[in-house]
Design a protein around this motif. Structure first.
Motif, short mmCIF file in Angstrom:
data_model
loop_
_atom_site.label_atom_id
_atom_site.label_comp_id
_atom_site.label_asym_id
_atom_site.label_seq_id
_atom_site.Cartn_x
_atom_site.Cartn_y
_atom_site.Cartn_z
N LEU A 1 7.64 -5.91 3.16
CA LEU A 1 8.55 -6.37 4.19
C LEU A 1 7.82 -6.51 5.52
CD1 LEU A 1 11.78 -4.30 3.49
CD2 LEU A 1 11.18 -6.58 2.70
N GLU A 2 8.33 -7.41 6.32
CA GLU A 2 7.73 -7.65 7.62
C GLU A 2 7.71 -6.37 8.45
OE1 GLU A 2 7.97 -11.37 10.70
OE2 GLU A 2 9.86 -10.45 10.06
N HIS A 3 6.54 -6.08 9.02
CA HIS A 3 6.33 -4.95 9.94
C HIS A 3 6.27 -3.59 9.24
CE1 HIS A 3 7.14 -8.03 12.84
NE2 HIS A 3 8.42 -8.08 12.55
N ARG A 4 6.38 -3.53 7.90
CA ARG A 4 6.29 -2.26 7.17
C ARG A 4 5.04 -2.27 6.31
NH1 ARG A 4 11.81 -3.51 7.25
NH2 ARG A 4 13.22 -1.78 7.71
N LEU A 5 3.94 -1.82 6.84
CA LEU A 5 2.67 -1.89 6.13
C LEU A 5 2.48 -3.27 5.51
CD1 LEU A 5 1.80 1.45 4.27
CD2 LEU A 5 0.56 0.31 6.11
N VAL B 1 -1.65 5.79 7.50
CA VAL B 1 -3.08 6.12 7.36
C VAL B 1 -3.37 6.69 5.98
CG1 VAL B 1 -4.90 7.67 8.21
CG2 VAL B 1 -3.47 6.40 9.84
N ASN B 2 -2.43 7.48 5.46
CA ASN B 2 -2.61 8.06 4.12
C ASN B 2 -2.62 7.02 3.01
OD1 ASN B 2 -2.78 10.70 5.03
ND2 ASN B 2 -0.60 11.11 4.80
N SER B 3 -2.26 5.79 3.33
CA SER B 3 -2.17 4.73 2.31
C SER B 3 -3.51 4.07 2.03
CB SER B 3 -1.16 3.66 2.77
OG SER B 3 0.12 4.22 2.92
N PHE B 4 -4.54 4.41 2.79
CA PHE B 4 -5.83 3.74 2.65
C PHE B 4 -6.97 4.73 2.45
CE2 PHE B 4 -3.12 1.10 5.34
CZ PHE B 4 -3.19 -0.13 4.70
N GLY B 5 -7.95 4.31 1.66
CA GLY B 5 -9.18 5.08 1.51
C GLY B 5 -10.33 4.46 2.26
N GLN B 6 -10.23 3.16 2.57
CA GLN B 6 -11.29 2.45 3.27
C GLN B 6 -11.36 2.87 4.74
OE1 GLN B 6 -8.65 1.08 1.56
NE2 GLN B 6 -9.14 -1.05 0.99
N PRO B 7 -12.46 2.55 5.43
CA PRO B 7 -12.54 2.81 6.87
C PRO B 7 -11.44 2.05 7.61
CG PRO B 7 -14.72 2.35 5.98
CD PRO B 7 -13.74 2.04 4.89
N ILE B 8 -10.78 2.75 8.55
CA ILE B 8 -9.63 2.19 9.26
C ILE B 8 -9.92 2.09 10.76
CG2 ILE B 8 -7.21 2.57 9.90
CD1 ILE B 8 -6.93 4.21 7.33
N HIS B 9 -9.65 0.91 11.31
CA HIS B 9 -9.59 0.74 12.76
C HIS B 9 -8.11 0.82 13.13
CE1 HIS B 9 -13.83 -0.49 13.15
NE2 HIS B 9 -13.63 -1.06 11.97
N ARG C 1 0.81 -1.20 0.00
CA ARG C 1 0.00 0.00 0.00
C ARG C 1 0.85 1.26 0.00
NH1 ARG C 1 -5.48 -1.56 0.32
NH2 ARG C 1 -5.73 0.64 -0.12
N GLY C 2 0.19 2.39 -0.30
CA GLY C 2 0.83 3.70 -0.26
C GLY C 2 1.26 4.17 -1.63
N VAL C 3 1.03 5.48 -1.89
CA VAL C 3 1.45 6.07 -3.16
C VAL C 3 2.96 5.95 -3.33
CG1 VAL C 3 1.55 8.22 -4.48
CG2 VAL C 3 -0.52 7.64 -3.19
N HIS C 4 3.69 6.14 -2.23
CA HIS C 4 5.16 6.07 -2.30
C HIS C 4 5.64 4.72 -2.78
CE1 HIS C 4 4.08 4.41 1.61
NE2 HIS C 4 5.27 3.85 1.67
N ASN C 5 4.88 3.66 -2.48
CA ASN C 5 5.31 2.33 -2.89
C ASN C 5 5.12 2.09 -4.38
OD1 ASN C 5 6.56 0.87 -0.80
ND2 ASN C 5 4.61 0.65 0.26
N LEU C 6 4.31 2.88 -5.05
CA LEU C 6 4.22 2.78 -6.51
C LEU C 6 5.56 3.15 -7.16
CD1 LEU C 6 0.65 4.12 -7.36
CD2 LEU C 6 1.58 1.87 -7.96
N GLU C 7 6.28 4.08 -6.53
CA GLU C 7 7.61 4.43 -7.05
C GLU C 7 8.56 3.25 -6.92
OE1 GLU C 7 8.82 7.89 -4.90
OE2 GLU C 7 7.10 9.09 -5.54
#
Length: 437
Positions: free
Chosen positions: A295-299, A326-334, A260-266
């Motif tokens: 990677l483990e523990h990174r999103l 949090v910025n990596s998701f558009g869905q409702p987050i717990h 996830r995350g826009v940065h990960n598209l890069e």
């Protein structure tokens, strides 16, 4: 420099972490003796290094330390595990550097190559997997080595990887470099020594990365989220659009990605370009991109349980990384937030979260939980706040009863873990274990 050179040298090893230990093991295997110079030997451990004709420097020791420079001026050859490996292998090396994203990109390249059926693929370097001198002697000529390279590892090199990748490069480690110019200069070896048969991939949306990408004589490929480069990758929404040096165009759909995350598209774009250059089929690249959990523990994508997606971002130990998650998701987050108190400021994070419409709930943890609870009360937010919990397992089990299909459960604590766990990794492992139940 090769083994024959070392057999006639008086060798020192600077630093005795993972790299120093790997160097000593390699030398011992070949019946070569060496002296270890480590901080555990006392503050003046560098005083006698001028006695050595060759010094293997570990990345954690500053290359421009006055005593290292003095030894070099006196005729001591300064090398490193990385430099020695580059000089003594004919295997293809895909090297990755950047301020952030190196480990993720290397791991994704490795997974794509393995999925494509490359039998002899190795993942090494700063990522902390197998050390290169542990497999150098048995490395097949047709091997591909995916090498994560920090500025400290690059600083010694006079040789560049066959495929050199420079991701987002801004500022980091300025406590170990004289200034930003030296930091960027250290990274320049990723491309500076390439020849016409090599390839350079750089994220041109960052000026330092773009400049590094232009060094050397390798074929140039750009990555951008702003415009389609003449050769390289344009990131558009969830698609990465690629043009190779022959002018052929490809498009990969990343809409099902778990990374996830826009940065990960890069990072995905860089990995795709690199593996296209190693002739991997596009369908395999796309398939691996969309199945790679990170990677483990990174999103890290943990599981989809009855339509609820669980993500482990336990490595988040400061408020800024929680916000990025949090910025990596558009869905409702717990969101699971909190841990031990190390004196950080949380007002900006709390005010930001309190205004968000996609935060379904916040569960507070640990010794900092009460402080966070008061901060949220001051915002008059309508977001349901639960806790603070001092029992991690109880908090997770309670969230499981609340989360609904289509929602996200995100462990991104923004705090250290020492009130409940030995470290962030143990916290993440416990989260994964509880979701598995």
């Amino acid at each position: 420099m090769n083994l024959d050179d070392l057999k006639n040298a008086k060798i020192g090893i600077l630093g005795f972490g993972q790299e120093g230990q790997a160097v000593l093991k390699y030398l011992t295997k070949h019946n070569i003796t060496a002296t270890v110079y480590d901080i555990t030997n006392g503050e003046n451990y560098l005083d006698t290094i001028t006695d050595c004709s060759v010094l293997f420097r570990s990345p954690g020791i500053w290359r421009k330390h006055p005593k290292i420079l003095a030894a070099e001026s006196a005729g001591t050859l300064i090398t490193s595990q990385t430099k020695y490996f580059f000089e003594n292998t004919s295997a293809k090396i895909i090297g990755v550097t950047g301020t952030k994203g190196k480990g993720t990109t290397c791991s994704l390249i490795y997974e794509i190559l393995k999925t494509a059926g490359h039998a002899n693929v190795y993942l090494t370097g700063n990522i902390g997997k197998d050390q290169p001198l542990e497999f150098l002697d048995s490395l097949p000529e047709d091997a591909i080595v995916v090498y994560e390279l920090s500025s400290f590892q690059l600083q010694d090199l006079t040789q560049s990887p066959n495929i050199g990748i420079c991701l987002m490069t801004t500022s980091d480690h300025l406590n170990h470099h004289e200034d930003l110019e030296e930091y960027h200069g250290a990274k320049s070896a990723i491309t500076a020594f390439q020849n016409e048969q090599d390839n350079a991939i750089a994220n041109v949306d960052y000026p330092a990365s773009a400049a590094i990408g232009q060094l050397g004589h390798g074929q140039k490929f750009a990555i951008s989220a702003q415009q389609q480069p003449e050769f390289g990758v344009f990131i558009s929404g969830e698609n990465i659009n690629i043009i190779d040096r022959a002018g052929a165009a490809y498009s990969l759909d990343c809409s099902q990605r778990k990374l996830r995350g826009v940065h990960n598209l890069e990072n995905i774009a860089a990995a795709a370009m690199a593996t296209i250059l190693t002739n991997v089929d596009l369908s395999i690249i796309e398939q691996t991109i969309n199945s790679f959990a990170g990677l483990e523990h990174r999103l890290q994508f943990v599981a989809d349980v009855n339509g609820v997606e669980y993500y482990n971002d336990s490595i988040s130990t400061v408020p800024e990384t929680t916000l990025a998650a949090v910025n990596s998701f558009g869905q409702p987050i717990h969101l699971i937030l909190g841990g031990s108190d190390k004196g950080l400021e949380y007002e900006d994070l709390v005010n930001n979260l309190a205004r968000r419409e996609n935060i379904a709930s916040i569960t507070l943890l640990g010794t900092i939980g009460e402080n966070l609870q008061k901060l949220f009360e001051n915002t008059n937010t309508t977001i349901p706040i639960f806790g603070p919990y001092t029992d991690f397992s109880a908090a997770i089990e309670e969230i499981k009863t609340r989360a609904k299909a289509g929602e996200i459960v995100l462990l991104s604590p923004g705090a250290a873990s020492f009130d409940m766990f030995e470290n962030y990794a143990e916290r993440g492992h416990k989260f994964v274990e509880l979701i598995g139940k």
